[in-house]
Design a protein around this motif. Structure first.
Motif, PDB file in Angstrom:
ATOM      1  N   HIS A  23     -28.392  44.769  54.890  1.00 28.18           N
ATOM      2  CA  HIS A  23     -27.211  45.402  54.360  1.00 28.18           C
ATOM      3  C   HIS A  23     -26.407  45.926  55.646  1.00 28.18           C
ATOM      4  O   HIS A  23     -24.915  45.684  55.256  1.00 28.18           O
ATOM      5  CB  HIS A  23     -28.075  46.810  53.813  1.00 28.18           C
ATOM      6  N   ALA A  24     -26.721  46.302  56.663  1.00 30.26           N
ATOM      7  CA  ALA A  24     -25.919  46.493  57.808  1.00 30.26           C
ATOM      8  C   ALA A  24     -24.920  45.761  57.983  1.00 30.26           C
ATOM      9  O   ALA A  24     -23.525  45.657  58.250  1.00 30.26           O
ATOM     10  CB  ALA A  24     -26.682  47.244  58.907  1.00 30.26           C
ATOM     11  N   PHE A  25     -25.307  44.414  57.992  1.00 30.22           N
ATOM     12  CA  PHE A  25     -24.442  43.208  58.676  1.00 30.22           C
ATOM     13  C   PHE A  25     -23.692  42.564  57.488  1.00 30.22           C
ATOM     14  O   PHE A  25     -22.883  41.720  57.878  1.00 30.22           O
ATOM     15  CB  PHE A  25     -25.257  42.167  59.449  1.00 30.22           C
ATOM     16  N   ALA A  26     -24.011  43.220  56.283  1.00 27.94           N
ATOM     17  CA  ALA A  26     -23.099  42.662  55.289  1.00 27.94           C
ATOM     18  C   ALA A  26     -21.951  42.568  55.311  1.00 27.94           C
ATOM     19  O   ALA A  26     -20.932  42.314  54.633  1.00 27.94           O
ATOM     20  CB  ALA A  26     -23.532  42.997  53.926  1.00 27.94           C
ATOM     21  N   SER A  27     -21.421  43.869  56.341  1.00 25.30           N
ATOM     22  CA  SER A  27     -20.029  44.162  56.551  1.00 25.30           C
ATOM     23  C   SER A  27     -19.311  43.120  57.321  1.00 25.30           C
ATOM     24  O   SER A  27     -17.993  43.254  57.232  1.00 25.30           O
ATOM     25  CB  SER A  27     -19.842  45.640  57.255  1.00 25.30           C
ATOM     26  N   PRO A  47     -28.506  38.489  60.573  1.00 23.58           N
ATOM     27  CA  PRO A  47     -29.546  38.438  59.454  1.00 23.58           C
ATOM     28  C   PRO A  47     -30.118  37.227  59.346  1.00 23.58           C
ATOM     29  O   PRO A  47     -31.223  36.969  59.142  1.00 23.58           O
ATOM     30  CB  PRO A  47     -28.638  38.712  58.453  1.00 23.58           C
ATOM     31  N   ARG A  48     -29.395  36.046  59.441  1.00 23.27           N
ATOM     32  CA  ARG A  48     -30.063  34.867  59.314  1.00 23.27           C
ATOM     33  C   ARG A  48     -30.953  34.511  60.523  1.00 23.27           C
ATOM     34  O   ARG A  48     -31.816  33.513  60.367  1.00 23.27           O
ATOM     35  CB  ARG A  48     -29.127  33.691  59.242  1.00 23.27           C
ATOM     36  N   VAL A  49     -30.667  34.894  61.698  1.00 23.70           N
ATOM     37  CA  VAL A  49     -31.762  34.618  62.853  1.00 23.70           C
ATOM     38  C   VAL A  49     -32.747  35.700  63.179  1.00 23.70           C
ATOM     39  O   VAL A  49     -33.901  35.059  63.359  1.00 23.70           O
ATOM     40  CB  VAL A  49     -30.627  34.841  64.142  1.00 23.70           C
ATOM     41  N   PRO A  71     -23.782  51.379  63.402  1.00 30.45           N
ATOM     42  CA  PRO A  71     -24.728  51.004  62.274  1.00 30.45           C
ATOM     43  C   PRO A  71     -25.550  49.637  62.512  1.00 30.45           C
ATOM     44  O   PRO A  71     -26.561  49.577  62.074  1.00 30.45           O
ATOM     45  CB  PRO A  71     -23.881  51.089  61.110  1.00 30.45           C
ATOM     46  N   LEU A  72     -24.880  48.688  63.165  1.00 28.45           N
ATOM     47  CA  LEU A  72     -25.267  47.489  63.382  1.00 28.45           C
ATOM     48  C   LEU A  72     -26.303  47.630  64.688  1.00 28.45           C
ATOM     49  O   LEU A  72     -27.407  47.182  64.508  1.00 28.45           O
ATOM     50  CB  LEU A  72     -24.384  46.439  64.009  1.00 28.45           C
ATOM     51  N   THR A  73     -26.062  48.434  65.791  1.00 28.28           N
ATOM     52  CA  THR A  73     -27.273  48.414  66.704  1.00 28.28           C
ATOM     53  C   THR A  73     -28.313  49.186  66.280  1.00 28.28           C
ATOM     54  O   THR A  73     -29.386  48.835  66.515  1.00 28.28           O
ATOM     55  CB  THR A  73     -26.650  48.996  68.083  1.00 28.28           C
ATOM     56  N   GLU A  74     -28.273  50.226  65.427  1.00 25.64           N
ATOM     57  CA  GLU A  74     -28.922  51.031  65.087  1.00 25.64           C
ATOM     58  C   GLU A  74     -30.160  50.199  64.177  1.00 25.64           C
ATOM     59  O   GLU A  74     -31.386  50.489  64.095  1.00 25.64           O
ATOM     60  CB  GLU A  74     -28.499  52.050  64.139  1.00 25.64           C
ATOM     61  N   ALA A  75     -29.445  49.612  63.506  1.00 26.69           N
ATOM     62  CA  ALA A  75     -30.217  48.535  62.395  1.00 26.69           C
ATOM     63  C   ALA A  75     -31.122  47.478  63.292  1.00 26.69           C
ATOM     64  O   ALA A  75     -32.359  47.211  62.872  1.00 26.69           O
ATOM     65  CB  ALA A  75     -29.635  47.756  61.345  1.00 26.69           C
ATOM     66  N   TRP A  94     -25.050  42.887  72.105  1.00 23.30           N
ATOM     67  CA  TRP A  94     -25.422  43.371  70.842  1.00 23.30           C
ATOM     68  C   TRP A  94     -25.287  44.985  71.201  1.00 23.30           C
ATOM     69  O   TRP A  94     -25.116  45.571  70.026  1.00 23.30           O
ATOM     70  CB  TRP A  94     -26.581  43.072  70.331  1.00 23.30           C
ATOM     71  N   THR A  95     -25.637  45.688  71.983  1.00 24.67           N
ATOM     72  CA  THR A  95     -25.522  47.184  72.309  1.00 24.67           C
ATOM     73  C   THR A  95     -24.372  47.774  72.239  1.00 24.67           C
ATOM     74  O   THR A  95     -24.311  48.810  72.428  1.00 24.67           O
ATOM     75  CB  THR A  95     -26.241  47.420  73.515  1.00 24.67           C
ATOM     76  N   THR A  96     -23.170  46.818  72.183  1.00 27.71           N
ATOM     77  CA  THR A  96     -21.861  47.472  72.351  1.00 27.71           C
ATOM     78  C   THR A  96     -21.274  47.449  70.785  1.00 27.71           C
ATOM     79  O   THR A  96     -20.154  47.849  70.578  1.00 27.71           O
ATOM     80  CB  THR A  96     -20.793  46.722  73.148  1.00 27.71           C
TER      81      THR A  96
END
Length: 232
Positions: free
Chosen positions: A16-20, A76-78, A109-113, A103-105
């Protein structure tokens, strides 16, 4: 909710988070990929072939014009096949690629997920034996990805389940072969020097939970003392 259900929920939240992350025109190495591959990578995430996702997940960043954006979109696919043991790529390599993608940058919402997946995956691993991914590989992935080992060891020490103890036995049997523990590095590129942290933890925090006389070898205690002296 069971640990496996929590992991599924975390993976769904990751989706859901990465759907953006919107599709974009992907370009890259024309020696390794053709226009059909680029078209797939530029299209809907769910239509990408598994073999293509696995290939991209493993390739070095210089294969792509915009590697961070591409890897971010593919997360999400990985990650789902990674944590469920169905990704045909060295698990440790994925952690290295995520670090290279920064990824930490990414947006919070992406990093938290992703952080939630690391935590729930680790909890699920410690409560499932055998686990889809060997415990040493799981620990290496989250250690390299987060550049921290001790928090995950603390969680392991606090998780007193038969599965967690069985994983401990497996890990010790693995890292004690030819005393690898004394020079243990984690990561596909051996990015994280884990020897002193892991050895100290095995000889103190969880020593009473492992039946392995090799841990009593004076050589290990000497190496640990030497490591402590070097760090001061």
């Amino acid at each position: 909710m069971s640990s496996s259900e929590q992991l599924t929920a975390a993976l769904d939240a990751l989706d859901h988070a990465f759907a953006s992350e919107a599709p974009f025109r992907v370009t890259g190495c024309t020696y390794c990929y053709d226009e059909r591959d680029f078209a797939q990578l530029s299209g809907p995430l769910h239509l990408m072939a598994d073999r293509l996702v696995s290939s991209v997940a493993a390739k070095t960043p210089d294969h792509w014009e915009d590697f961070p954006r591409l890897y971010r979109r593919l997360v999400p696919r990985v990650i789902r096949p990674l944590v469920t043991g169905r990704l045909h790529v060295d698990e440790e390599l994925i952690a290295s690629r995520l670090v290279q993608a920064g990824w930490t940058t990414w947006d919070p919402p992406l990093t938290e997920a992703l952080r939630d997946v690391w935590s729930t995956w680790w909890q699920s691993t410690l409560r499932t034996h055998p686990s889809p991914v060997p415990v040493r590989n799981s620990l290496s992935v989250i250690t390299v990805a987060t550049h921290s080992l001790r928090p995950w060891l603390n969680t392991w020490a606090a998780t007193r389940t038969p599965a967690a103890d069985a994983h401990l036995t497996d890990l010790v049997d693995d890292v004690m072969f030819e005393f690898e523990i004394t020079d243990l590095r984690m990561g596909f590129y051996e990015e994280y020097d884990a020897a002193a942290e892991l050895l100290g933890w095995l000889l103190s925090d969880v020593r009473d939970r492992v039946v392995d006389v090799r841990l009593d070898d004076p050589y290990l205690h000497e190496r640990l003392r030497a490591s402590a002296q070097r760090s001061h």
